[in-house]
Scaffold this motif. Structure first.
Motif, PDB file in Angstrom:
ATOM      1  N   LEU A 122       0.827  -1.203   0.000  1.00  0.00           N
ATOM      2  CA  LEU A 122       0.000   0.000   0.000  1.00  0.00           C
ATOM      3  C   LEU A 122       0.862   1.254   0.000  1.00  0.00           C
ATOM      4  N   ARG A 123       1.927   1.247   0.810  1.00  0.00           N
ATOM      5  CA  ARG A 123       2.797   2.429   0.871  1.00  0.00           C
ATOM      6  C   ARG A 123       3.377   2.753  -0.507  1.00  0.00           C
ATOM      7  N   GLU A 124       3.907   1.728  -1.176  1.00  0.00           N
ATOM      8  CA  GLU A 124       4.522   1.995  -2.478  1.00  0.00           C
ATOM      9  C   GLU A 124       3.492   2.442  -3.494  1.00  0.00           C
ATOM     10  N   PHE A 125       2.314   1.866  -3.470  1.00  0.00           N
ATOM     11  CA  PHE A 125       1.274   2.284  -4.406  1.00  0.00           C
ATOM     12  C   PHE A 125       0.933   3.752  -4.177  1.00  0.00           C
ATOM     13  N   ILE A 126       0.658   4.114  -2.937  1.00  0.00           N
ATOM     14  CA  ILE A 126       0.241   5.480  -2.610  1.00  0.00           C
ATOM     15  C   ILE A 126       1.346   6.485  -2.935  1.00  0.00           C
ATOM     16  N   VAL A 127       2.562   6.195  -2.486  1.00  0.00           N
ATOM     17  CA  VAL A 127       3.645   7.173  -2.629  1.00  0.00           C
ATOM     18  C   VAL A 127       4.090   7.297  -4.078  1.00  0.00           C
ATOM     19  N   SER A 128       4.235   6.176  -4.787  1.00  0.00           N
ATOM     20  CA  SER A 128       4.727   6.268  -6.159  1.00  0.00           C
ATOM     21  C   SER A 128       3.729   6.987  -7.057  1.00  0.00           C
ATOM     22  N   GLU A 129       2.435   6.781  -6.834  1.00  0.00           N
ATOM     23  CA  GLU A 129       1.450   7.477  -7.655  1.00  0.00           C
ATOM     24  C   GLU A 129       1.397   8.968  -7.317  1.00  0.00           C
ATOM     25  N   PHE A 130       1.615   9.326  -6.059  1.00  0.00           N
ATOM     26  CA  PHE A 130       1.748  10.744  -5.722  1.00  0.00           C
ATOM     27  C   PHE A 130       2.955  11.345  -6.423  1.00  0.00           C
ATOM     28  N   MET A 131       4.089  10.652  -6.384  1.00  0.00           N
ATOM     29  CA  MET A 131       5.306  11.180  -7.005  1.00  0.00           C
ATOM     30  C   MET A 131       5.067  11.438  -8.495  1.00  0.00           C
ATOM     31  N   HIS A 132       4.391  10.523  -9.146  1.00  0.00           N
ATOM     32  CA  HIS A 132       4.074  10.723 -10.560  1.00  0.00           C
ATOM     33  C   HIS A 132       3.218  11.977 -10.741  1.00  0.00           C
ATOM     34  N   ALA A 133       2.195  12.122  -9.920  1.00  0.00           N
ATOM     35  CA  ALA A 133       1.304  13.275 -10.035  1.00  0.00           C
ATOM     36  C   ALA A 133       2.026  14.584  -9.735  1.00  0.00           C
ATOM     37  N   ALA A 134       3.071  14.514  -8.893  1.00  0.00           N
ATOM     38  CA  ALA A 134       3.837  15.704  -8.530  1.00  0.00           C
ATOM     39  C   ALA A 134       4.942  16.016  -9.528  1.00  0.00           C
ATOM     40  N   GLY A 135       5.067  15.216 -10.575  1.00  0.00           N
ATOM     41  CA  GLY A 135       6.040  15.481 -11.622  1.00  0.00           C
ATOM     42  C   GLY A 135       7.423  14.927 -11.364  1.00  0.00           C
ATOM     43  N   VAL A 136       7.535  13.931 -10.490  1.00  0.00           N
ATOM     44  CA  VAL A 136       8.820  13.322 -10.174  1.00  0.00           C
ATOM     45  C   VAL A 136       8.981  12.034 -10.984  1.00  0.00           C
ATOM     46  N   PRO A 137      10.085  11.857 -11.703  1.00  0.00           N
ATOM     47  CA  PRO A 137      10.297  10.583 -12.402  1.00  0.00           C
ATOM     48  C   PRO A 137      10.249   9.419 -11.409  1.00  0.00           C
ATOM     49  N   THR A 138       9.451   8.432 -11.698  1.00  0.00           N
ATOM     50  CA  THR A 138       9.218   7.368 -10.729  1.00  0.00           C
ATOM     51  C   THR A 138       8.688   6.107 -11.388  1.00  0.00           C
ATOM     52  N   THR A 139       8.938   4.989 -10.728  1.00  0.00           N
ATOM     53  CA  THR A 139       8.172   3.797 -11.049  1.00  0.00           C
ATOM     54  C   THR A 139       6.721   4.076 -10.683  1.00  0.00           C
ATOM     55  N   ARG A 140       5.815   3.327 -11.269  1.00  0.00           N
ATOM     56  CA  ARG A 140       4.399   3.550 -10.980  1.00  0.00           C
ATOM     57  C   ARG A 140       3.753   2.263 -10.494  1.00  0.00           C
ATOM     58  N   ALA A 141       2.565   2.400  -9.942  1.00  0.00           N
ATOM     59  CA  ALA A 141       1.837   1.257  -9.414  1.00  0.00           C
ATOM     60  C   ALA A 141       0.642   0.969 -10.304  1.00  0.00           C
ATOM     61  N   LEU A 142       0.551  -0.255 -10.761  1.00  0.00           N
ATOM     62  CA  LEU A 142      -0.558  -0.665 -11.619  1.00  0.00           C
ATOM     63  C   LEU A 142      -1.654  -1.358 -10.813  1.00  0.00           C
ATOM     64  N   ALA A 143      -1.256  -2.180  -9.850  1.00  0.00           N
ATOM     65  CA  ALA A 143      -2.260  -2.897  -9.058  1.00  0.00           C
ATOM     66  C   ALA A 143      -1.653  -3.364  -7.742  1.00  0.00           C
ATOM     67  N   ALA A 144      -2.518  -3.504  -6.753  1.00  0.00           N
ATOM     68  CA  ALA A 144      -2.156  -4.130  -5.478  1.00  0.00           C
ATOM     69  C   ALA A 144      -3.195  -5.203  -5.191  1.00  0.00           C
ATOM     70  N   VAL A 145      -2.723  -6.422  -4.931  1.00  0.00           N
ATOM     71  CA  VAL A 145      -3.636  -7.529  -4.643  1.00  0.00           C
ATOM     72  C   VAL A 145      -3.241  -8.212  -3.344  1.00  0.00           C
ATOM     73  N   ARG A 146      -4.232  -8.675  -2.631  1.00  0.00           N
ATOM     74  CA  ARG A 146      -3.977  -9.604  -1.524  1.00  0.00           C
ATOM     75  C   ARG A 146      -3.833 -10.998  -2.116  1.00  0.00           C
TER      76      ARG A 146
END
Length: 466
Positions: A122-146
């Motif tokens: 969850l942390r990586e999904f939330i943070v990486s997608e914020f970084m993308h939205a903030a204009g920071v080059p980043t890996t992105r999150a496509l899905a999180a599954v249990r």
């Protein structure tokens, strides 16, 4: 449908191990990035694909090998110990790795279980997608599954898998692995691959090195502008593409301190906020060492090779400072920040550090008139503000609008989302993803998310989750 073209899988076999993800008992979707899925052609993928139980047509799963300096100590063989690269999607937007993190054991697991639990996912999904939205080059999150299975850490926790998307997963440590093996041919093949994939305009080995340094200077300056502390800037966590990768014990500064450290394993402060530029420089020096044999072939002697690479490396502080001025100049509304403006920014940061003022809210408050409210020494801020008003651009608010997010992924909020998810409630995680996807535009109903943690909400340490 995802159009796979797996160029990394066509590299020599010593670059990876072909391996499929280990199946899990009960895949369940938690978070899904529909917009990114549409760009990749993965809109029809379901939880069974994101869990690794079903391998999509055209994929060629593998685990990459690499090495690295971890907190300064040399580890000669690391690699994807709990991740599998499904393959590379080719789209109109470019080529992207699709990577399952937490997919089970590989030959590089080093006695680990190869799994992840829901918290770090969850942390990586939330943070990486914020970084993308903030204009920071980043890996992105496509899905999180249990996964429907439990993983054992300090206690048994729900297993999860993150599907991560990146320009590539090639690291400084990838070069280091083959250098340590004295495999110059592999280093050369890797350099050619990186140049073709990421920096096609680069001329020769030196041009490639220059391009990688410039990308890292831009990246680290953007981190600093958001008060982001990566936490584990090991060489195996530095992607040569210039993207942020491996969100483990990361955090964003609340009360500003240049010495901010959050990672539970960074006991000496090696990767503190203020150390990140110098650590990037150090990591890039390790990369330069790997390129010496290639430059030696091009220039004719080892001495010339070292001199040429060193000259490029020594430019990094200047490159970084230029990017830092641009980033922080925009944060205070300067269209063309010059060297003479650096003391203006530094004096504001010093005032913030003196008060432990909230990093995000002070900078955001410069454009809406609330910055003073977040500081204790308001008379000192008033004196600073007079200097700022004399220097700032006439249209300063426009320059600041996309430089200072209203909301960031506060660590205490992420922890609250994780705890709620452990209890079966994913609503806060979903809310954070939604709000942080437009971090510069905050609805009134979401203004509670700008608040720093209360005394009993402070999260002093973050953990990597392995």
């Amino acid at each position: 449908m995802v159009q796979f073209d797996n160029s990394y899988a066509r590299l020599p076999e010593r670059f990876y191990t072909k391996i499929a993800p280990e199946e899990v008992p009960a895949p369940e979707m938690v978070l899904f990035n529909a917009e990114l899925a549409a760009q990749l052609g993965a809109s029809d993928w379901d939880a069974s694909v994101f869990a690794g139980n079903v391998i999509p047509d055209g994929a060629d799963p593998l685990a990459q090998v690499y090495a690295g300096h971890q907190f300064g100590g040399w580890s000669p063989r690391l690699g994807d110990g709990r991740a599998v690269l499904l393959g590379e999607a080719v789209t109109e937007h470019g080529r992207f790795d699709i990577h399952l993190k937490g997919a089970g054991r590989t030959p590089y697991s080093r006695n680990g279980d190869g799994r992840a639990w829901i918290g770090p996912v969850l942390r990586e999904f939330i943070v990486s997608e914020f970084m993308h939205a903030a204009g920071v080059p980043t890996t992105r999150a496509l899905a999180a599954v249990r996964t429907g299975a439990r993983v054992q850490r300090e206690r048994a926790l729900p297993g999860a898998i993150l599907t991560r998307v990146a320009a590539s997963h090639i690291r400084v440590g990838t070069f280091q692995y083959f250098t340590a093996q004295e495999d110059v041919e592999a280093v050369s093949v890797l350099a050619d691959h990186v140049r073709a994939r990421h920096f096609p305009e680069a001329k020769g080995t030196l041009g490639l090195y220059e391009a990688i340094l410039a990308a890292q200077a831009r990246l680290i300056a953007k981190w600093m502008g958001l008060g982001f502390v990566h936490g584990v800037m090991n060489t195996d966590n530095m992607a040569v593409s210039g993207e942020t990768i491996d969100y483990g014990p990361c955090a964003f500064i609340d009360g500003y301190s240049p010495k901010a450290v959050y990672s539970s394993i960074d006991r000496q402060g090696r990767y503190a906020y203020e150390q990140q530029p110098s650590i990037a420089h150090w990591n890039l020096a390790q990369l330069g060492s790997c390129l010496v044999p290639l430059m030696e072939v091009e220039l004719g002697s080892q001495a010339q090779a070292i001199d040429a690479l060193s000259e490029v490396l020594n430019r990094f502080p200047m490159l970084y400072q230029a990017e830092w001025r641009r980033v922080f100049g925009a944060k205070i509304g300067l269209a063309d920040a010059a060297e003479d403006d650096v003391p203006l920014v530094q004096d504001l940061l010093a005032l913030m550090a003196q008060d432990g003022a909230d990093f995000t809210n002070v900078f955001r408050g410069l454009s809406d008139g609330t910055a003073r409210d977040w500081l204790l020494d308001r008379e000192a801020f008033d004196r600073w503000s007079e200097r700022w008003e004399a220097r700032r651009s006439a249209d300063f608010a426009a320059h600041m609008a996309r430089a200072n997010p209203a909301v960031i992924p506060r660590t205490h909020r992420i922890e609250q989302a994780i705890e709620a998810s452990l209890a079966g409630d994913d609503s806060l995680a979903l809310r954070l993803v939604r709000v942080l996807s437009t971090p510069f535009d905050l609805a009134e109903a979401d203004r509670d998310l700008i608040q720093p943690p209360a005394e009993d909400e402070v999260v002093a340490q973050t953990f990597c989750g392995t």
